[in-house]
Design a protein around this motif. Structure first.
Motif, PDB file in Angstrom:
ATOM      1  N   GLY A 122       0.791  -1.236   0.000  1.00 38.04           N
ATOM      2  CA  GLY A 122       0.000   0.000   0.000  1.00 38.04           C
ATOM      3  C   GLY A 122       0.815   1.275   0.000  1.00 38.04           C
ATOM      4  O   GLY A 122       0.254   2.369   0.110  1.00 38.04           O
ATOM      5  N   ARG A 161       2.695   4.389  -1.345  1.00 37.06           N
ATOM      6  CA  ARG A 161       2.879   5.242  -2.524  1.00 37.06           C
ATOM      7  C   ARG A 161       4.321   5.760  -2.502  1.00 37.06           C
ATOM      8  O   ARG A 161       4.921   5.837  -1.441  1.00 37.06           O
ATOM      9  N   ALA A 181       2.271   5.150   3.360  1.00 35.42           N
ATOM     10  CA  ALA A 181       1.307   4.038   3.304  1.00 35.42           C
ATOM     11  C   ALA A 181       0.208   4.245   4.333  1.00 35.42           C
ATOM     12  O   ALA A 181       0.393   3.937   5.501  1.00 35.42           O
ATOM     13  N   HIS A 217      -0.928  -2.249   4.595  1.00 31.14           N
ATOM     14  CA  HIS A 217      -1.669  -3.509   4.739  1.00 31.14           C
ATOM     15  C   HIS A 217      -0.832  -4.700   4.306  1.00 31.14           C
ATOM     16  O   HIS A 217       0.135  -4.559   3.537  1.00 31.14           O
TER      17      HIS A 217
END
Ligand code: UD1
Length: 446
Positions: A146, A148, A164, A168
């Motif tokens: 998750g 970026r 993030a 997750h």
């Protein structure tokens, strides 16, 4: 006690080695460098204090501790090998200063800070120069969890900015078996929401050690040491635990080679014999006697006249033959009858030390990833450069075997990863000391 306290290591220095004496006696192995670096980073994720024991007294560890202090962590050195660490005082997720590029393992702070802060802003790590050392697999793992900012095009002037929300769990398949990517993914996954699976994970002893440390802090990691690691994320890692780092497999292997190549008889204590099996098996094949105890290995020859046979070695991820013992083993192969073959299967360009070894009389032909090693009668003393950490250790082994006085320059590279090498070798009868030499510029390492 730290050795050579009065020696100023910020000045350029070399090791001066007067070789030709068989090493004899007993030696103790220190804590594992690579485990310590991973575990110190992992400690930055914990939600309470912890104590680390058997931390090696080497410069890479000192840099890592400094880096963690720069994040705000409270780190007190209790004795030479024991540190009390309180990461709850961390006040930033940014580690972009010069310290980051001094050690490769600084990349573990990406996973650790993502786990702790869900954000990490970190300069790309450096690395010993043995070919390309990409971190694409690390970034791919974070992206799947998750984060970026993990695409190669997101890297901004050499700085990786990860974010993030939420972080997750994910199913992460590593295309290449990577120690660093396995540890980094494992770190972030400990505090991610849900479950993570790392498929085709690396199995090195220090991966198991980092996982054991994290589990003792409250993480839920299963399967470390196999190629499938399953992690269930937890919101809090309570900490409040004392953890002792495993012995250094590569340091132990280096002393096994040093004992053998000098025709010595050395018992190496505080190691895990199963970690040494790839090297022990090859050394037995060459004709050396390798006696294993519970936590020790004795290396010797039955008779000084025993012939040493050539062999063929291929490096690969654990439990294969460790690439970090490749240069030292090539030194040993130089003393065998006939032609041996060393196939470097992990790193693209890890024979850069061969021209240095040639100055000491080695007869080696490198073709791409294979070194053809022709046996020689004896090494000769020379002035050579430690082109990287393990290459430097290999040159020390060759210098110990050579008649006469050798100088190994850029010796700070060796001190990055070998605790008290001068006093340890001196205790085995070697003549070795640090001496100041002319200027050098310290570069980026790992
Ligand atoms: C670690 C060790 C290093 C050792 C190496 C292999 C530390 C601090 N360093 O390095 O001493 O030589 O394991 O045992 O523990 N790769 C990729 N993409 C990635 C990551 C790796 O292609 O994102 C490739 C590398 O180029 C290399 C191979 O995978 O060919 C193995 O590298 P890796 O196991 O990741 O090495 P490090 O973790 O950097």
């Amino acid at each position: 006690m730290a050795e050579d306290k009065e020696f100023n290591r910020s000045r350029p220095y070399a090791y001066e080695v007067v070789g030709g004496t068989p090493l004899k006696g007993d030696i103790e192995i220190s804590g594992s460098k690579n485990a310590a670096l991973g575990i110190i980073a992992a400690a930055m994720m914990v939600d309470g204090p912890c104590t680390l024991e058997n931390v090696p007294d080497i410069s890479d560890v000192h840099v890592m501790m400094e880096l963690c202090r720069s994040l705000g962590a409270t780190i007190d050195q209790i004795d030479l090998h024991t540190y009390a660490i309180d990461p709850t005082t961390i006040n930033t997720y940014k580690a972009s200063g010069a310290l980051v590029s001094r050690i490769r393992a600084s990349y573990y702070l990406m996973g650790a800070l993502l786990g702790r802060c869900h954000k990490a802003s970190i300069r790309l790590p450096g690395g010993c120069n043995f070919g390309q050392r990409p971190i694409d697999l690390h970034l791919k793992a974070f992206q799947l969890m998750g984060a970026r900012g993990a695409r190669p095009t997101d890297i901004d002037s050499g700085i990786v900015n990860l974010n993030a929300e939420p972080l997750h769990g994910a199913k992460i398949y590593l295309d290449i078996v990577s120690v660093g990517a396995t540890i980094n993914a494992m770190l972030a996954a400990c505090k991610a929401e849900g479950k993570t699976e790392i498929i085709n994970a690396a199995k090195e002893p220090h991966i198991v050690d980092v996982a054991n440390f994290l589990n003792s802090m409250g993480a839920k990691i299963k399967g470390a040491g196999t190629d499938l690691i399953k992690i269930t994320g937890v919101p809090v890692l309570p900490g409040h635990f004392t953890y002792s780092i495993i012995p250094d497999q590569i340091e132990a292997g280096t002393y096994m080679v040093a004992a053998a190549v000098t025709g010595g008889d050395v018992t190496i204590h505080n190691l895990i014999p199963t970690h040494m099996e790839p090297l022990s098996a090859k050394m037995r094949e060459m004709g050396y006697q390798i006696d294993e105890g519970d936590e020790c290995i004795r290396v010797y020859k039955n008779s000084p006249d025993d012939e040493i046979w050539s062999t063929s070695v291929k490096t690969s991820p654990y439990p294969g033959f460790p690439t970090d013992l490749q240069p030292q083993t090539v030194v040993l192969l130089c003393t065998a009858e006939g032609q041996s073959r060393m196939h470097e299967n992990v790193w693209q360009n890890r024979f850069q030390y061969v021209p240095e070894l040639a100055k000491m009389g080695a007869n080696i032909n490198v073709y791409e990833r294979i070194a053809w090693v022709n046996g020689i009668d004896k090494f000769r003393a020379a002035r050579v450069e430690a082109t990287d950490l393990r290459a430097g250790a290999a040159l020390v082994c060759a210098a110990l075997a050579a008649e006469g006085t050798s100088h190994i320059t850029q010796a700070y590279r060796i001190d990055r990863g070998y605790e008290h090498i001068v006093s340890k070798l001196t205790a085995l009868g070697a003549t070795i000391k640090r001496v100041y030499v002319e200027e050098y510029t310290e570069d980026t390492e790992a």
